[in-house]
Motif scaffolding. Structure first.
Motif, PDB file in Angstrom:
ATOM      1  N   GLU A  11      12.588   0.680 -12.521  1.00  0.00           N
ATOM      2  CA  GLU A  11      11.173   0.335 -12.663  1.00  0.00           C
ATOM      3  C   GLU A  11      10.634  -0.277 -11.366  1.00  0.00           C
ATOM      4  OE1 GLU A  11       8.252  -2.434 -15.438  1.00  0.00           O
ATOM      5  OE2 GLU A  11      10.400  -2.361 -15.857  1.00  0.00           O
ATOM      6  N   LYS A  12      11.427  -1.144 -10.752  1.00  0.00           N
ATOM      7  CA  LYS A  12      11.014  -1.757  -9.483  1.00  0.00           C
ATOM      8  C   LYS A  12      10.862  -0.685  -8.404  1.00  0.00           C
ATOM      9  CE  LYS A  12      12.287  -5.311  -6.111  1.00  0.00           C
ATOM     10  NZ  LYS A  12      11.563  -4.649  -5.091  1.00  0.00           N
ATOM     11  N   GLU A  13      11.793   0.261  -8.366  1.00  0.00           N
ATOM     12  CA  GLU A  13      11.739   1.349  -7.389  1.00  0.00           C
ATOM     13  C   GLU A  13      10.484   2.198  -7.596  1.00  0.00           C
ATOM     14  OE1 GLU A  13      14.289   5.343  -6.369  1.00  0.00           O
ATOM     15  OE2 GLU A  13      15.392   3.569  -7.049  1.00  0.00           O
ATOM     16  N   LEU A  14      10.156   2.494  -8.847  1.00  0.00           N
ATOM     17  CA  LEU A  14       8.961   3.272  -9.137  1.00  0.00           C
ATOM     18  C   LEU A  14       7.686   2.518  -8.754  1.00  0.00           C
ATOM     19  CD1 LEU A  14       9.906   4.914 -12.553  1.00  0.00           C
ATOM     20  CD2 LEU A  14       9.652   6.063 -10.345  1.00  0.00           C
ATOM     21  N   LEU A  15       7.661   1.223  -9.007  1.00  0.00           N
ATOM     22  CA  LEU A  15       6.494   0.417  -8.624  1.00  0.00           C
ATOM     23  C   LEU A  15       6.336   0.367  -7.104  1.00  0.00           C
ATOM     24  CD1 LEU A  15       6.664  -2.541 -11.178  1.00  0.00           C
ATOM     25  CD2 LEU A  15       4.961  -0.713 -11.068  1.00  0.00           C
ATOM     26  N   ASP A  16       7.457   0.247  -6.390  1.00  0.00           N
ATOM     27  CA  ASP A  16       7.405   0.264  -4.932  1.00  0.00           C
ATOM     28  C   ASP A  16       6.881   1.606  -4.421  1.00  0.00           C
ATOM     29  OD1 ASP A  16       8.368  -2.308  -4.862  1.00  0.00           O
ATOM     30  OD2 ASP A  16      10.451  -1.711  -4.420  1.00  0.00           O
ATOM     31  N   ASP A  17       7.351   2.703  -5.023  1.00  0.00           N
ATOM     32  CA  ASP A  17       6.879   4.034  -4.636  1.00  0.00           C
ATOM     33  C   ASP A  17       5.388   4.188  -4.904  1.00  0.00           C
ATOM     34  OD1 ASP A  17       9.380   4.802  -3.778  1.00  0.00           O
ATOM     35  OD2 ASP A  17       9.864   5.949  -5.602  1.00  0.00           O
ATOM     36  N   LEU A  18       4.928   3.658  -6.019  1.00  0.00           N
ATOM     37  CA  LEU A  18       3.516   3.736  -6.362  1.00  0.00           C
ATOM     38  C   LEU A  18       2.666   2.946  -5.366  1.00  0.00           C
ATOM     39  CD1 LEU A  18       1.431   4.779  -8.370  1.00  0.00           C
ATOM     40  CD2 LEU A  18       1.815   2.722  -9.721  1.00  0.00           C
ATOM     41  N   GLU A  19       3.125   1.762  -4.989  1.00  0.00           N
ATOM     42  CA  GLU A  19       2.402   0.969  -3.995  1.00  0.00           C
ATOM     43  C   GLU A  19       2.358   1.680  -2.645  1.00  0.00           C
ATOM     44  OE1 GLU A  19       3.995  -2.974  -3.750  1.00  0.00           O
ATOM     45  OE2 GLU A  19       3.696  -3.345  -5.892  1.00  0.00           O
ATOM     46  N   GLU A  20       3.476   2.274  -2.247  1.00  0.00           N
ATOM     47  CA  GLU A  20       3.524   3.009  -0.987  1.00  0.00           C
ATOM     48  C   GLU A  20       2.583   4.205  -1.028  1.00  0.00           C
ATOM     49  OE1 GLU A  20       6.659   5.662   1.639  1.00  0.00           O
ATOM     50  OE2 GLU A  20       7.437   4.251   0.170  1.00  0.00           O
ATOM     51  N   TYR A  21       2.548   4.892  -2.154  1.00  0.00           N
ATOM     52  CA  TYR A  21       1.638   6.030  -2.318  1.00  0.00           C
ATOM     53  C   TYR A  21       0.180   5.579  -2.180  1.00  0.00           C
ATOM     54  CZ  TYR A  21      -1.130   9.593  -4.643  1.00  0.00           C
ATOM     55  OH  TYR A  21      -2.092  10.508  -4.943  1.00  0.00           O
ATOM     56  N   ASN A  22      -0.173   4.476  -2.808  1.00  0.00           N
ATOM     57  CA  ASN A  22      -1.543   3.969  -2.727  1.00  0.00           C
ATOM     58  C   ASN A  22      -1.911   3.564  -1.300  1.00  0.00           C
ATOM     59  OD1 ASN A  22      -2.314   4.368  -5.397  1.00  0.00           O
ATOM     60  ND2 ASN A  22      -1.454   2.405  -6.044  1.00  0.00           N
ATOM     61  N   ARG A  23      -0.979   2.933  -0.582  1.00  0.00           N
ATOM     62  CA  ARG A  23      -1.241   2.578   0.819  1.00  0.00           C
ATOM     63  C   ARG A  23      -1.455   3.832   1.657  1.00  0.00           C
ATOM     64  NH1 ARG A  23       2.946  -1.221  -0.056  1.00  0.00           N
ATOM     65  NH2 ARG A  23       4.414   0.206   0.899  1.00  0.00           N
ATOM     66  N   GLU A  24      -0.612   4.828   1.454  1.00  0.00           N
ATOM     67  CA  GLU A  24      -0.734   6.066   2.218  1.00  0.00           C
ATOM     68  C   GLU A  24      -2.026   6.801   1.878  1.00  0.00           C
ATOM     69  OE1 GLU A  24       1.879  10.088   2.906  1.00  0.00           O
ATOM     70  OE2 GLU A  24       2.920   8.203   2.555  1.00  0.00           O
ATOM     71  N   LYS A  25      -2.407   6.766   0.607  1.00  0.00           N
ATOM     72  CA  LYS A  25      -3.653   7.414   0.173  1.00  0.00           C
ATOM     73  C   LYS A  25      -4.853   6.771   0.870  1.00  0.00           C
ATOM     74  CE  LYS A  25      -5.453   6.590  -3.827  1.00  0.00           C
ATOM     75  NZ  LYS A  25      -5.792   6.479  -5.243  1.00  0.00           N
ATOM     76  N   GLU A  26      -4.873   5.457   0.941  1.00  0.00           N
ATOM     77  CA  GLU A  26      -5.975   4.755   1.604  1.00  0.00           C
ATOM     78  C   GLU A  26      -5.993   5.041   3.102  1.00  0.00           C
ATOM     79  OE1 GLU A  26      -8.553   3.165   0.294  1.00  0.00           O
ATOM     80  OE2 GLU A  26      -7.718   3.811  -1.626  1.00  0.00           O
TER      81      GLU A  26
END
Length: 127
Positions: A11-26
């Motif tokens: 779950e922590k790994e997925l949350l980290d991936d989601l945060e990284e995706y959002n940063r990259e999207k911005e």
């Protein structure tokens, strides 16, 4: 208890991936605004109008008043058209570089996901 730890870690790994995706999207959104946004389009239109008006003015002056020697206005017009072509090549180069960067990022992500899939397949195969 180890199963719960694995789930928490996943779950922590997925949350980290989601945060990284959002940063990259911005970051991509801001880059798109810089390269092909409204400001760039407006600036490009102003430059196009400037070149067109300048060429039309030289043409009109040449036909009506013979303000400059006959070939000088033609040479100036050819120079302006050449500058415009160089400008267009430069703009296309920036776009191609950005497109390459996007495709390279996508390829990197696909390769990462492929590695994860192989890892998951190996783990499923062991069980």
């Amino acid at each position: 208890m180890t199963h719960m730890d694995d789930l928490a870690a996943r779950e922590k790994e997925l949350l980290d991936d989601l945060e990284e995706y959002n940063r990259e999207k911005e970051r991509i959104r801001s880059l798109l605004g810089q390269i092909g946004g409204k400001d760039y389009s407006h600036r490009d239109n102003i430059i196009n109008i400037f070149f067109l008006l300048t060429i039309l003015i030289f043409f009109t002056l040449e036909v009506t008043t013979h303000f400059l020697p006959p070939f000088i206005s033609i040479e100036i017009s050819v120079l302006l058209v050449s500058i415009k072509i160089v400008w267009m090549i430069h703009s296309q180069h920036k776009f191609n570089h950005f497109q390459f960067w996007i495709l390279n990022s996508l390829e990197f992500r696909v390769n990462e996901m492929n590695k994860r899939m192989r890892k998951i397949e190996k783990e499923i195969g062991r069980k």
